[in-house]
Motif scaffolding. Sequence first.
Motif, PDB file in Angstrom:
ATOM      1  N   HIS A  45      28.275 -12.943 -10.935  1.00 32.14           N
ATOM      2  CA  HIS A  45      27.193 -13.800 -11.181  1.00 32.14           C
ATOM      3  C   HIS A  45      27.319 -14.501 -12.207  1.00 32.14           C
ATOM      4  O   HIS A  45      27.862 -13.727 -13.125  1.00 32.14           O
ATOM      5  CB  HIS A  45      26.147 -12.633 -11.237  1.00 32.14           C
ATOM      6  N   PRO A 116      22.432 -10.651  -9.752  1.00 32.42           N
ATOM      7  CA  PRO A 116      23.321  -9.768 -10.468  1.00 32.42           C
ATOM      8  C   PRO A 116      23.396  -8.260 -10.150  1.00 32.42           C
ATOM      9  O   PRO A 116      24.433  -7.674 -10.592  1.00 32.42           O
ATOM     10  CB  PRO A 116      22.486  -9.732 -12.078  1.00 32.42           C
ATOM     11  N   ALA A 119      26.454  -8.059  -8.272  1.00 34.34           N
ATOM     12  CA  ALA A 119      27.806  -8.548  -8.709  1.00 34.34           C
ATOM     13  C   ALA A 119      28.586  -7.617  -9.423  1.00 34.34           C
ATOM     14  O   ALA A 119      28.096  -6.294  -9.666  1.00 34.34           O
ATOM     15  CB  ALA A 119      27.431  -9.628  -9.915  1.00 34.34           C
TER      16      ALA A 119
END
Length: 447
Positions: A45, A116, A119
């Motif tokens: 991310h 996120p 990630a």
Amino acid sequence: MASKSTVTTLTIFFFFFIFISIEPKVVQSQQISTVDSGCNGRWIHIRTLPSRFNLDLLSTCNRYPITDDLCPYLANHGLGPTTHTRTRSWYRTDPLLLELIFHRRILEYPCLTPDPDLATAVYLPYYAGIDSLRYLYGPDLNSSADHGSDLLEFLTRDQPEIWSRRSGHDHFLVMARPAWDFSQPLTVDPPVWGTSFLERPEFFNLTALTLESRFWPWQEQAVPYPTSFHPHSLPFLESWIRRVRRSRRTSLMLFAGGGGTSTSPNIRRSIRLECTSANATATATTESDNNNNKICDFVDCSNGICEHDPIRFMRPMLQSSFCLQPPGDTPTRKATFDGIIAGCIPVFFEDQTAKMQYGWHLPESEFSEFSVTIPKEDVVFRGVRIQDVLMSIPKEEVARMRERVIEMMPRVMYRRHGASMGLMSKKDAVDIAIDGVLDKIKSRVLF
């Protein structure tokens, strides 16, 4: 004629336009590719930062008179202007712009995600090395302990859950200077040199990719200095490799650098003295036995005259069998990677120059296969002649070592952004750095 400030403003506007035009395409590809199982455990991310942390910093490219004017080298997304009009592979690259180069390249990474939580790693596109200039050279020198406070405040205020969920362990950034430049103790008063970014406890968990690391902080990892060679397609790389292979090596060894003029004993002084003596006393028999016209070649790069001019040193490197890589102000050297690009076998004088630095790109277990190590103490204090060590290596071994150097070439080069699919199939310095970051993060974070 436009003024320098006008040119700089236009350059920054151009960068904003390019990055804005690229990012929507990246996000779209992220949303399409999240079902790709080939990205499992490899999602990255890119943290959205205000432009004051990256692109705005480019507007200070000519603000610091002690350093070179960086403005001319912003071209081609930090690769710099081409060395001549007909080339598509050679640029006048400034290593300090690695942060910009990496930022542009990671936008092409196939496993990016806007989420996120999905990630494995979070990339901070913060140009720490460029931002450090105002602390190193500018009016903010005496507030160097504040370097990073603005970034930390943003990370803990804007979507703080991204930073706090793993206390920064899954975050990484690129710092295009030696780590020593970010390692001034917070308690030093008055400040001596550097900023205190890496000494801030809040940043102890993030991974920092630097041009030169210290040896004890686990969060630091050195990555290769950018050279001037940035091919955009596989045929251009293969063409260069053919040239390297057929190049006639007419000199046994080469030193491209400065220093060595002081009267106190040091390795650069010893190299200069040996080169001068060897070339003055070389015999026809010695030259004939080693297929070299001269023992030692020397390219004087004092006062930074070679920094943006690869033409000065690449031809001599192509014509030399061995490239001497003595430490200078710091242990590492950009010339190490210039030499590898030229197929010139590196000769190291201490492990801190490369062996203890670039383990991801130059595996420590393979060092004897592509390099020679001569302890600097043996040369400076014990009378060991570098030429004797190198001339004792059999020709067959030299040829084998050169092939290994050529094999290492793609690992230390930074290919051009927008490269062909064929060239993208060969991992370059950015690809290997990303692999290393992901492995490093996964080794200490439970997902």
